[in-house]
Design a protein around this motif. Structure first.
Motif, mmCIF file in Angstrom:
data_model
loop_
_atom_site.group_PDB
_atom_site.id
_atom_site.type_symbol
_atom_site.label_atom_id
_atom_site.label_comp_id
_atom_site.label_asym_id
_atom_site.label_seq_id
_atom_site.Cartn_x
_atom_site.Cartn_y
_atom_site.Cartn_z
ATOM 1 N N UNK A 128 0.807 -1.211 0.000
ATOM 2 C CA UNK A 128 0.000 0.000 0.000
ATOM 3 C C UNK A 128 0.839 1.260 0.000
ATOM 4 N N UNK A 129 0.165 2.399 0.098
ATOM 5 C CA UNK A 129 0.813 3.707 0.120
ATOM 6 C C UNK A 129 1.466 3.915 1.481
ATOM 7 N N UNK A 130 2.742 4.322 1.488
ATOM 8 C CA UNK A 130 3.470 4.477 2.751
ATOM 9 C C UNK A 130 4.246 5.786 2.797
ATOM 10 N N UNK A 131 4.551 6.227 4.013
ATOM 11 C CA UNK A 131 5.512 7.290 4.269
ATOM 12 C C UNK A 131 6.673 6.622 4.992
ATOM 13 N N UNK A 132 7.844 6.476 4.346
ATOM 14 C CA UNK A 132 8.962 5.805 5.004
ATOM 15 C C UNK A 132 9.576 6.677 6.100
ATOM 16 N N UNK A 133 9.746 6.100 7.292
ATOM 17 C CA UNK A 133 10.290 6.834 8.440
ATOM 18 C C UNK A 133 11.303 5.940 9.158
ATOM 19 N N UNK A 134 12.333 6.560 9.750
ATOM 20 C CA UNK A 134 13.339 5.822 10.503
ATOM 21 C C UNK A 134 13.726 6.558 11.771
ATOM 22 N N UNK A 135 14.294 5.792 12.703
ATOM 23 C CA UNK A 135 14.861 6.348 13.928
ATOM 24 C C UNK A 135 16.130 5.569 14.250
#
Length: 165
Positions: free
Chosen positions: A153-160
Motif C-alpha cells: 500500500x501507500x506508505x511514508x517511510x520513516x526511521x529512527x
C-alpha cells in the motif's frame, strides 16, 4: 492523557488468532490495516518476523510486530544498514486509543530493538494516518523520503536511530 503503565510483550501464537481477527475487524484498526485479514493467517514461526500481543495490567490491548527489513529481496527498506528492523502495530481495544499507550509501548519496543543492536528502526505509516505519524515523530522517527506505493500500500517511510526516553 498519558496513562502510567507497564507493558508486557508476549509472543503471539496460533492461540491468539481469534483475538487478532477480532481486533482487525474493529473500524479504528480496519481504517489503516484494511479489510484483508490474510496477514493475520501467517506463519507465526517465520523467523523474519517477531509478533507480540501487548498487555498492561494483565489485559491484552495491542499487537506489534518487528521484522528484518532484509528478509525480502524487494522490501522497500532493503537499502537500510544490515540488522535494521521494521515495525508495525495497532491498538486493538478502542478505549485504549488516545491515552498515550501507543507512544509508550512503541517506545519500549524500539528502545529494546536498538539496545539489541538494530542500527535503524523503520516504519511505514499511511501518509494520511496523522495520529500514527505524530506518535512516530514524538519518538524521534523522521521521514526519509516522499510517500510512495508499495505492494503493501501507500506508505511514508520513516526511521529512527535513537529513541528518546
Amino acid at each position: 492523557m498519558t496513562v502510567s503503565a507497564v507493558y508486557r510483550f508476549r509472543k503471539a501464537t496460533l492461540a491468539d488468532l481469534a483475538l487478532l481477527k477480532a481486533w482487525r475487524a474493529k473500524p479504528h484498526v480496519r481504517e489503516w490495516w484494511g479489510e484483508d485479514e490474510s496477514d493475520v493467517d501467517v506463519d507465526f514461526d517465520d523467523p523474519r518476523v517477531l509478533r507480540y500481543i501487548v498487555s498492561t495490567g494483565g489485559q491484552p490491548f495491542a499487537f506489534i510486530q518487528d521484522y528484518t527489513v532484509h528478509g525480502w529481496s524487494d522490501h522497500h527498506f532493503a537499502n537500510l544498514p544490515e540488522g535494521s528492523r521494521g515495525i508495525d502495530q495497532y491498538i486493538g481495544e478502542p478505549e485504549m486509543v488516545g491515552r498515550g499507550h501507543g507512544t509508550a509501548f512503541i517506545r519500549q519496543r524500539v528502545q529494546k530493538l536498538i539496545a539489541d543492536g538494530a542500527p535503524v528502526v523503520a516504519t511505514d505509516p499511511h501518509p494520511r494516518n496523522e495520529r500514527a505519524i505524530a506518535v512516530y515523530k514524538k519518538l524521534g522517527f523522521v521521514p526519509i523520503g516522499p510517500a510512495f506505493d508499495t505492494k503493501w500500500g501507500l506508505i511514508l517511510p520513516m526511521v529512527v536511530k535513537r529513541c528518546p526516553a
